[in-house]
Design a protein around this motif. Structure first.
Motif, PDB file in Angstrom:
ATOM      1  N   UNK A   1       0.985  -1.016   0.194  1.00  0.00           N
ATOM      2  CA  UNK A   1       0.062  -0.043   0.004  1.00  0.00           C
ATOM      3  C   UNK A   1       0.960   1.304   0.098  1.00  0.00           C
ATOM      4  N   UNK A   2       0.736   1.906  -0.987  1.00  0.00           N
ATOM      5  CA  UNK A   2       1.596   3.177  -1.113  1.00  0.00           C
ATOM      6  C   UNK A   2       0.495   4.450  -0.272  1.00  0.00           C
ATOM      7  N   UNK A   3       1.369   5.058   0.697  1.00  0.00           N
ATOM      8  CA  UNK A   3       0.720   6.072   1.343  1.00  0.00           C
ATOM      9  C   UNK A   3       1.173   7.330   0.915  1.00  0.00           C
ATOM     10  N   UNK A   4       0.453   8.092   0.328  1.00  0.00           N
ATOM     11  CA  UNK A   4       0.902   9.420  -0.251  1.00  0.00           C
ATOM     12  C   UNK A   4       0.257  10.561   0.276  1.00  0.00           C
ATOM     13  N   UNK A   5       0.695  11.298   1.473  1.00  0.00           N
ATOM     14  CA  UNK A   5      -0.080  12.551   2.040  1.00  0.00           C
ATOM     15  C   UNK A   5       0.149  13.803   0.826  1.00  0.00           C
ATOM     16  N   UNK A   6      -0.706  14.439   0.893  1.00  0.00           N
ATOM     17  CA  UNK A   6      -0.626  15.780   0.167  1.00  0.00           C
ATOM     18  C   UNK A   6       0.066  16.835   1.028  1.00  0.00           C
ATOM     19  N   UNK A   7       0.079  18.185   0.444  1.00  0.00           N
ATOM     20  CA  UNK A   7       0.946  19.032   1.239  1.00  0.00           C
ATOM     21  C   UNK A   7      -0.260  19.635   2.336  1.00  0.00           C
ATOM     22  N   UNK A   8      -1.362  19.567   2.235  1.00  0.00           N
ATOM     23  CA  UNK A   8      -2.532  19.749   3.297  1.00  0.00           C
ATOM     24  C   UNK A   8      -2.611  18.759   4.419  1.00  0.00           C
ATOM     25  N   UNK A   9      -2.190  17.379   4.066  1.00  0.00           N
ATOM     26  CA  UNK A   9      -2.781  16.421   4.842  1.00  0.00           C
ATOM     27  C   UNK A   9      -2.226  16.416   6.141  1.00  0.00           C
ATOM     28  N   UNK A  10      -3.157  16.340   7.151  1.00  0.00           N
ATOM     29  CA  UNK A  10      -2.494  16.392   8.678  1.00  0.00           C
ATOM     30  C   UNK A  10      -1.654  15.179   8.945  1.00  0.00           C
ATOM     31  N   UNK A  11      -0.688  15.125  10.068  1.00  0.00           N
ATOM     32  CA  UNK A  11      -0.077  13.960  10.521  1.00  0.00           C
ATOM     33  C   UNK A  11      -1.005  13.050  11.129  1.00  0.00           C
ATOM     34  N   UNK A  12      -2.199  13.469  11.800  1.00  0.00           N
ATOM     35  CA  UNK A  12      -3.038  12.772  12.088  1.00  0.00           C
ATOM     36  C   UNK A  12      -3.483  11.756  11.135  1.00  0.00           C
ATOM     37  N   UNK A  13      -3.999  12.443  10.106  1.00  0.00           N
ATOM     38  CA  UNK A  13      -4.637  11.427   8.870  1.00  0.00           C
ATOM     39  C   UNK A  13      -3.658  10.263   8.406  1.00  0.00           C
ATOM     40  N   UNK A  14      -2.291  10.921   8.315  1.00  0.00           N
ATOM     41  CA  UNK A  14      -1.166  10.117   7.910  1.00  0.00           C
ATOM     42  C   UNK A  14      -1.216   8.782   8.891  1.00  0.00           C
ATOM     43  N   UNK A  15      -1.260   9.266  10.350  1.00  0.00           N
ATOM     44  CA  UNK A  15      -0.954   8.085  11.252  1.00  0.00           C
ATOM     45  C   UNK A  15      -2.126   7.161  11.202  1.00  0.00           C
ATOM     46  N   UNK A  16      -3.199   7.719  10.998  1.00  0.00           N
ATOM     47  CA  UNK A  16      -4.398   6.805  11.171  1.00  0.00           C
ATOM     48  C   UNK A  16      -4.431   5.837   9.804  1.00  0.00           C
ATOM     49  N   UNK A  17      -3.895   6.607   8.739  1.00  0.00           N
ATOM     50  CA  UNK A  17      -3.752   5.683   7.589  1.00  0.00           C
ATOM     51  C   UNK A  17      -2.792   4.336   7.748  1.00  0.00           C
ATOM     52  N   UNK A  18      -1.521   4.877   8.295  1.00  0.00           N
ATOM     53  CA  UNK A  18      -0.495   4.020   8.517  1.00  0.00           C
ATOM     54  C   UNK A  18      -1.091   2.616   9.597  1.00  0.00           C
ATOM     55  N   UNK A  19      -1.822   3.366  10.591  1.00  0.00           N
ATOM     56  CA  UNK A  19      -2.168   2.270  11.311  1.00  0.00           C
ATOM     57  C   UNK A  19      -3.180   1.246  10.864  1.00  0.00           C
ATOM     58  N   UNK A  20      -4.217   1.859  10.003  1.00  0.00           N
ATOM     59  CA  UNK A  20      -5.169   1.086   9.290  1.00  0.00           C
ATOM     60  C   UNK A  20      -4.332   0.293   8.364  1.00  0.00           C
ATOM     61  N   UNK A  21      -3.248   0.679   7.627  1.00  0.00           N
ATOM     62  CA  UNK A  21      -2.572  -0.359   6.955  1.00  0.00           C
ATOM     63  C   UNK A  21      -2.012  -1.734   7.700  1.00  0.00           C
ATOM     64  N   UNK A  22      -1.843  -1.372   8.651  1.00  0.00           N
ATOM     65  CA  UNK A  22      -1.074  -2.343   9.673  1.00  0.00           C
ATOM     66  C   UNK A  22      -2.337  -3.482   9.980  1.00  0.00           C
ATOM     67  N   UNK A  23      -3.434  -2.928  10.347  1.00  0.00           N
ATOM     68  CA  UNK A  23      -4.641  -3.525  10.409  1.00  0.00           C
ATOM     69  C   UNK A  23      -5.187  -4.638   9.418  1.00  0.00           C
ATOM     70  N   UNK A  24      -4.966  -3.862   8.236  1.00  0.00           N
ATOM     71  CA  UNK A  24      -5.466  -4.695   6.899  1.00  0.00           C
ATOM     72  C   UNK A  24      -4.297  -5.582   6.456  1.00  0.00           C
ATOM     73  N   UNK A  25      -3.038  -5.765   7.296  1.00  0.00           N
ATOM     74  CA  UNK A  25      -2.056  -6.719   6.815  1.00  0.00           C
ATOM     75  C   UNK A  25      -1.239  -6.249   5.740  1.00  0.00           C
ATOM     76  N   UNK A  26      -1.081  -5.079   5.527  1.00  0.00           N
ATOM     77  CA  UNK A  26      -0.138  -4.387   4.504  1.00  0.00           C
ATOM     78  C   UNK A  26       1.058  -3.914   4.797  1.00  0.00           C
ATOM     79  N   UNK A  27       1.942  -3.850   3.828  1.00  0.00           N
ATOM     80  CA  UNK A  27       3.189  -3.203   4.042  1.00  0.00           C
ATOM     81  C   UNK A  27       3.134  -1.882   3.496  1.00  0.00           C
ATOM     82  N   UNK A  28       2.926  -0.958   4.405  1.00  0.00           N
ATOM     83  CA  UNK A  28       2.718   0.429   4.053  1.00  0.00           C
ATOM     84  C   UNK A  28       4.044   1.304   3.801  1.00  0.00           C
ATOM     85  N   UNK A  29       4.174   2.151   2.628  1.00  0.00           N
ATOM     86  CA  UNK A  29       5.333   2.675   2.226  1.00  0.00           C
ATOM     87  C   UNK A  29       4.999   4.067   1.852  1.00  0.00           C
TER      88      UNK A  29
END
Ligand code: 3H9
Length: 709
Positions: A443-471
């Motif tokens: 799973x490629x996780x690509x924050x934009x310039x306005x994306x908050x750190x909270x949203x990136x963190x939540x996406x990374x935690x979700x990736x782990x729950x989904x069993x993905x390797x998040x980059x």
């Protein structure tokens, strides 16, 4: 601090391995273990010994950092086999008390003990093959003596762990307990004091008759390559277990060590150990520590191939998901496809029927936005068109609850351009799933310039729950993977104009280890899809860059690949790819229009050009900051594009080839080398050294930020 705690209770010595987080058997731990063991054996006031691990695990194996050093510098003999021989020779009973994981060298410690007791949730395994090696401290000799040949072959050749209950059934573990592990272990130790120790190496085993054994080994040698293609370690593990049936214990151990050392210095082991640490490094993202809530409910817009795969990812992780499609027929066919996919998993024995029903029931198909206001994440998986996506995101801003993540599954569009029309730009993030989304780990996780750190963190935690390797990838066209795919495909097509055929290029790269050749893969994904993203990429390239033309010609003829029955290949009714003289003619035309002289091209040149094109673009991606680490790039290519893990990813592969050699070849091919590649090559450095330096700098910056705060 001593790494093996020594304490005495009621004439029993309790040796506790303490090397957090996983009690790996580093050289220091081994030394400390050896001393503690000798002390317990020599002390006449000690009747028995219990071996255990501190924290939440027994022992996860030898220290892989030590192994990596040995792999790079030349393997030196480990003292672990000697220590375990001493454990087994101890005149007093030795009981292994296992909780958490007993993996690799950890299981080997337990196998050398005289009795093994485990908690019900413990996991037991010899996963060494996943690192390109085999057990090296007697595992291949002791395990078959306890568990029989078949269980030992299964565990050592495939590397999957077993639960305590199964380990007991196989005879590896003597007793399974629900609680009070240490209490039970001490009780057993007391009962066994004075009884002659039961040494695994001395067990009177009958491995059966040589003929049926030969058939068993032959069967495994045939089976392994079907799922472990081109991997050497699983076959080497079979050889070592076979040695157990053919020679005395000591001779078998000698053979095992010889194979272990051969494997450890192999390029496959170096690559797979690199991948092990790359996966752990990828999780280290500063934003990951930001506070965020857990995802309880999800929604997906668009029920095409990607949308339904993404919905299945949520359902598989137990997260209820609403799946919205615009047209009833499209929705109905999506649901049918999901059901068929789950049914096929049941037929293949991957999940139970009841589990399939539970998962299927978590997906709510619908034609409107009902219930979207309750979703913690909404993933847009609509048509790859900027205007379509912009409209959707402005609609989503109207229905989403405050704080919900608004993710786009775009594979190459600019996240900021998509977020522009959305009043909730801080919630918008790119989550690039790979097809089929419920199967592929990347799973490629690509924050934009306005994306908050909270949203990136939540996406990374979700990736782990989904069993993905998040980059985490920068917001550049194609992110990491598709940006590299673009240059790889371009090079493959230029090779055609210069004299190769699609089947030669595909075969050369498949024989080298790619899961699929570039042309077969493009026929599967669709030439129309590749054409639709062309303008985005060509905008990044200098206008004078020569562009191969055959793909365009195929597109103009409506040859989109498998779905139209023809693309780079012709397809028969069973979808077998057949070389097509019409394609050869198109290649000839394109070559003469480009003024290219066609010549015989070697497979070696094909591989070098395809792989070094990836390396050169990878270096640019690093330079641009679109990837945080070279090892992240390796993970993207291994997990999303079928690059062989045993070659470690393109950047590791380049390091192994030496960057000055790669740089030299890049110049010889007439390409412009990435400045970072030139710099590293000239300073005789490597991408791994670049990663190490960047990680030190990041750690220093994080410390400085923490001091500031
Ligand atoms: C072997 O034993 C050879 C012998 O037969 C012969 C010898 C002569 N060593 O994965 P996690 C680190 S070969 C060093 O995130 P989890 C890991 O890097 C070995 N470090 O946690 C990470 O560090 P960081 C056979 C290790 O809870 C941290 O621990 N054994 C080792 O998701 C946490 O790891 C294996 O192949 C190690 N052995 O999973 C088991 N293991 O925080 C390999 C972990 O700095 N390990 N680390 O990033 C695993 O499969 C998982 O780590 C485990 C825990 C399931 C144990």
């Amino acid at each position: 601090m001593e790494q093996v705690q020594y304490r005495i209770e009621d004439r029993i010595a309790i040796l506790t391995i303490e090397n957090p987080p996983v009690n790996a058997l580093s050289a220091r731990v081994q030394e400390s273990f050896q001393q503690a063991l000798a002390r317990a054996i020599d002390d006449s006031k000690i009747d028995a010994i219990v071996l255990t691990g501190s924290g939440n695990t027994f022992i996860a194996g030898a220290d892989i950092k030590d192994l990596q050093r040995m792999a790079n510098e030349g393997a030196v003999p480990s003292i672990l086999p000697r220590i375990l021989f001493d454990v087994e020779s101890a005149p007093k009973p030795v009981v292994a008390a296992i909780h958490g994981n007993a993996f690799g060298g950890g299981l080997e410690v337990a196998l050398a003990a005289h009795y093994r007791i485990a908690t019900a949730d413990a996991r037991i395994g010899q996963p060494e093959v996943k690192l390109g090696i085999i057990p090296g401290a007697g595992g291949t000799q002791r395990l078959p003596r306890l568990a029989g040949l078949e269980a030992a072959l299964e565990m050592c050749a495939f590397g999957e762990p077993v639960r305590a209950e199964d380990a007991q059934r196989f005879g590896i573990v003597d007793r399974v307990v629900e609680e009070n592990l240490l209490g039970h272990a001490m009780e057993v130790a007391r009962e066994l004091s004075g009884v002659a120790p039961r040494r695994t190496r001395e067990l009177a085993v009958n491995f059966g008759n040589p003929e049926s054994n030969a058939a068993l080994f032959a069967g495994y040698r045939e089976r392994v390559p079907k799922t472990r293609k081109k991997l050497l370690a699983p076959l080497a593990a079979i050889d070592a277990i076979e040695a157990a049936t053919q020679s005395r214990f000591e001779e078998g151990c000698r053979k095992e060590r010889e194979i272990f050392h051969r494997m450890l210095v192999s390029s496959q082991a170096k690559a797979l150990i690199h991948v092990f640490f790359a996966e752990r490094a990828a999780r280290k993202i500063p934003a990951a520590s930001s506070a965020h809530g857990e995802i309880q409910a999800a929604a997906v817009v668009g029920a095409g191939t990607m949308g339904r795969g993404i919905a299945m990812c949520f359902a598989d992780a137990g997260i209820p998901v609403r799946l919205k499609e615009a047209y009833p027929e499209a929705l109905a066919s999506a649901i049918k496809a999901i059901e068929a996919s789950y049914e096929s998993s049941v037929r293949k024995g991957r999940i139970a029927d009841a589990e399939m029903r539970t998962r299927f029931s978590k997906i709510q198909p619908q034609l409107d936005y009902a219930g979207f206001e309750a979703a913690d994440i909404i993933v847009e998986a609509a048509f790859e068109n900027l205007e379509v996506k912009r409209v959707l995101f402005s609609e989503l801003a109207g229905v989403a609850k405050p704080g919900a993540i608004l993710a786009t599954n775009t594979s190459y569009l600019n996240i900021d351009d998509i977020a522009q029309a959305c009043p909730l730009a801080e919630s918008v993030i790119g989550l690039h799933f790979f097809s089929p989304a419920n199967v592929m780990r990347l799973l490629e996780v690509a924050p934009g310039k306005a994306t908050s750190a909270r949203v990136t963190a939540a996406a990374l935690a979700l990736a782990k729950r989904l069993g993905k390797i998040a980059i985490v990838a920068g917001n550049c066209p194609g992110f990491i993977g598709n940006r590299m795919l673009r240059v790889y495909r371009r090079e493959a097509q230029l090779l055609l104009e210069e004299g190769a055929s699609p089947q030669q290029v595909d075969r050369a790269l498949e024989e080298w280890g790619m899961a699929m050749g570039p042309f077969a893969a493009q026929d599967l994904a669709g030439i129309d899809i590749a054409m639709s993203s062309r303008h985005v990429f060509s905008a990044m390239e200098p206008p004078e860059l020569r562009q191969p033309r055959v793909m365009e010609m195929l597109y103009a003829l409506g040859r989109f690949g498998q779905k139209t029955g023809a693309g780079w290949y012709a397809y028969d009714e069973k979808r077998n790819a057949l070389p097509d003289p019409k394609v050869d003619a198109l290649i000839e035309t394109a070559a003469s229009e480009a003024g290219a002289t066609r010549r015989p091209i070697s497979n070696e040149e094909i591989v070098e050009r395809a792989v070094y094109a990836l390396v050169n673009e990878g270096a640019r991606i690093l330079e641009d900051g679109c990837a945080r680490r070279a090892s992240d790039i390796d993970l993207v290519y291994i997990n999303g594009y079928g690059f062989p893990a045993y070659r470690g990813g393109p950047m590791h592969y380049a390091d192994e080839a030496a960057l000055d050699t790669v740089h030299q070849r890049v110049l010889e091919f007439g390409w412009k080398p990435a400045p970072l590649l030139t710099h590293l090559a000239k300073s005789r450095s490597s991408f791994s050294a670049f990663d190490a330096k960047a990680s030190t700098l990041r750690a220093a910056a994080d410390d400085a930020n923490a001091d500031h705060a």
